[in-house]
Design an enzyme around this catalytic site. Structure first.
Site, PDB file in Angstrom:
ATOM      1  CB  CYS A  92     -19.441  39.690  58.304  1.00  0.00           C
ATOM      2  SG  CYS A  92     -19.339  38.633  59.777  1.00  0.00           S
TER       3      CYS A  92
ATOM      4  CG  HIS B  48     -21.204  38.660  71.042  1.00  0.00           C
ATOM      5  ND1 HIS B  48     -19.879  38.963  71.180  1.00  0.00           N
ATOM      6  CD2 HIS B  48     -21.411  37.563  71.817  1.00  0.00           C
ATOM      7  CE1 HIS B  48     -19.301  38.103  72.011  1.00  0.00           C
ATOM      8  NE2 HIS B  48     -20.227  37.242  72.404  1.00  0.00           N
TER       9      HIS B  48
ATOM     10  CG  HIS C 127     -17.671  34.659  69.191  1.00  0.00           C
ATOM     11  ND1 HIS C 127     -18.958  34.284  69.514  1.00  0.00           N
ATOM     12  CD2 HIS C 127     -17.743  35.959  68.837  1.00  0.00           C
ATOM     13  CE1 HIS C 127     -19.768  35.316  69.365  1.00  0.00           C
ATOM     14  NE2 HIS C 127     -19.053  36.342  68.954  1.00  0.00           N
TER      15      HIS C 127
ATOM     16  CD  GLU D 294     -11.647  36.668  67.083  1.00  0.00           C
ATOM     17  OE1 GLU D 294     -10.575  36.873  66.475  1.00  0.00           O
ATOM     18  OE2 GLU D 294     -12.692  37.317  66.876  1.00  0.00           O
TER      19      GLU D 294
ATOM     20  CB  THR E 298     -11.141  38.590  63.422  1.00  0.00           C
ATOM     21  OG1 THR E 298     -12.331  38.310  64.167  1.00  0.00           O
ATOM     22  CG2 THR E 298     -10.304  37.330  63.275  1.00  0.00           C
TER      23      THR E 298
ATOM     24  CB  CYS F 207     -12.342  39.642  59.592  1.00  0.00           C
ATOM     25  SG  CYS F 207     -13.805  40.527  60.149  1.00  0.00           S
TER      26      CYS F 207
ATOM     27  CB  SER G 164     -21.179  43.275  69.256  1.00  0.00           C
ATOM     28  OG  SER G 164     -20.589  43.371  67.979  1.00  0.00           O
ATOM     29  CB  SER G 165     -15.296  42.980  69.862  1.00  0.00           C
ATOM     30  OG  SER G 165     -14.086  43.679  69.623  1.00  0.00           O
TER      31      SER G 165
END
Length: 333
Positions: free
Chosen positions: A30, A59, A93, A145, A184, A214, A242-243
């Site tokens: 992104c 991440h 983050h 975050e 996000t 996001c 990684s969320s």
């Protein structure tokens, strides 16, 4: 005597089974991730090695290892950074306010690579606090975050909401002076459910002007929902910490693809999960580089006769400029 070796050469190799790969778009990096990685690389270019980075810049192990080879040194806390004039970069983050304050106190050359969409959440929270509101933060405990967002304000300013049960049972100091913000990178569906509960319980709840999840998280989950019902299995290329990548795997399962797996790279594929399939979905989390997606598809192409079709849910054209000190025109300002 017959030439048996020549006979063997005439025997055709077994045909590989056909596999149709639906490749989700958008996927992968992104704008916030591109900005953070570019910040480290530009700092290395301008100032030379080493460049210190607090926490993983994003991440993804592949990205981190690549930056290490170029001269980045990753630390978890500023106390690991020696007294130096080298740049010290904060990850995408975001960090608690105490971190830049500590860097300033030590006269470190700090560069903030926090994603602008995370910074937006920080500013929203600060405005709510100034207006006397208690803030309900929807997110995952311990995620960098969330730690960074909570660290923007004094202790007690936030209550963390992780589940629908939390939303049903939270008991804020004053139900009439409440606001919410979110991490996000959450599940769109889970978050919508929690927000609906909070709205029902607290009619005066103040909301973000624009949702905090996001654009990249939203777009990648929508793309996965589009392809998941059409394939027998799906791979999310991404890191386990990684969320947004974890949420993609969950979104695939909810959309009907029960055989979904989060894989960092081709060597990690459990081939027993993907035996006998004729269709496969592939996507990538927002911190996973495209080279790893290509590596995964190549691994399947070694076992299957692969055809690839890209399924696009929306186009992305978001761009975030580098931190000002790293821009080419910074020296002229």
């Amino acid at each position: 005597m017959p030439d048996r070796a020549q006979d063997r050469d005439l025997v055709p190799a077994p045909a590989r089974p056909a596999l149709k790969v639906l490749l989700a778009a958008p996927r992968g990096f992104c704008a916030g991730v591109v900005r953070a990685i570019d910040a480290v690389e530009q700092a290395l270019k301008l100032y030379g090695a080493p460049v210190y980075v607090r926490h993983e810049i994003v991440h993804n192990k592949y990205v981190v290892e690549d930056l290490k080879r170029k001269g980045a040194i990753f630390v978890e806390e500023l106390e690991e950074v020696p007294d130096t004039t080298a740049p010290v970069i904060f990850s995408a983050h975001g960090v608690p306010k105490a971190v830049p304050e500590e860097a300033s106190g030590r006269n470190l050359f700090a560069i903030d690579a926090t994603c602008p969409l995370v910074t937006k959440v920080h500013r929203e929270a600060q405005v709510h606090f100034k207006r006397g509101r208690h803030i309900l933060l929807i997110g995952h405990r311990g995620h960098p975050e969330v730690v960074g967002t909570i660290g923007q304000l004094p202790d007690g300013a936030f209550t963390l909401i992780e589940t629908a049960e939390d939303a049903e049972t939270v008991s804020p100091p004053d139900p009439d002076t409440l606001a919410y913000v979110t991490q996000t990178t959450l599940s769109l569906d889970d978050t919508a459910g929690m927000i609906a509960i909070l709205r029902r319980r607290f009619p005066k709840l103040a909301e973000p002007h624009k949702e905090d999840i996001c654009y990249a998280t939203t777009n990648r989950q929508e793309a996965v929902k589009l392809i998941a019902p059409k394939v027998e299995a799906l791979i999310v290329v991404g890191a386990p910490n990684s969320s947004n990548s974890q949420r993609l795997r969950e979104a695939a399962e909810r959309a009907g693809c029960r055989r979904s797996a989060l894989v960092q790279r081709a060597a990690d594929i459990d081939w027993s999960v993907f035996t006998g399939i004729a269709s496969l979905g592939v996507t990538a989390g927002a911190s996973a580089p495209e080279v790893l997606v290509e590596e995964i598809i190549d691994a399947f192409a070694a076992r299957y006769d692969v055809t690839v079709e890209t399924v696009t849910s929306t186009e992305e054209d978001v761009f975030f400029p580098l931190p000002r000190v790293l821009r080419p025109d910074a020296a002229a300002e």
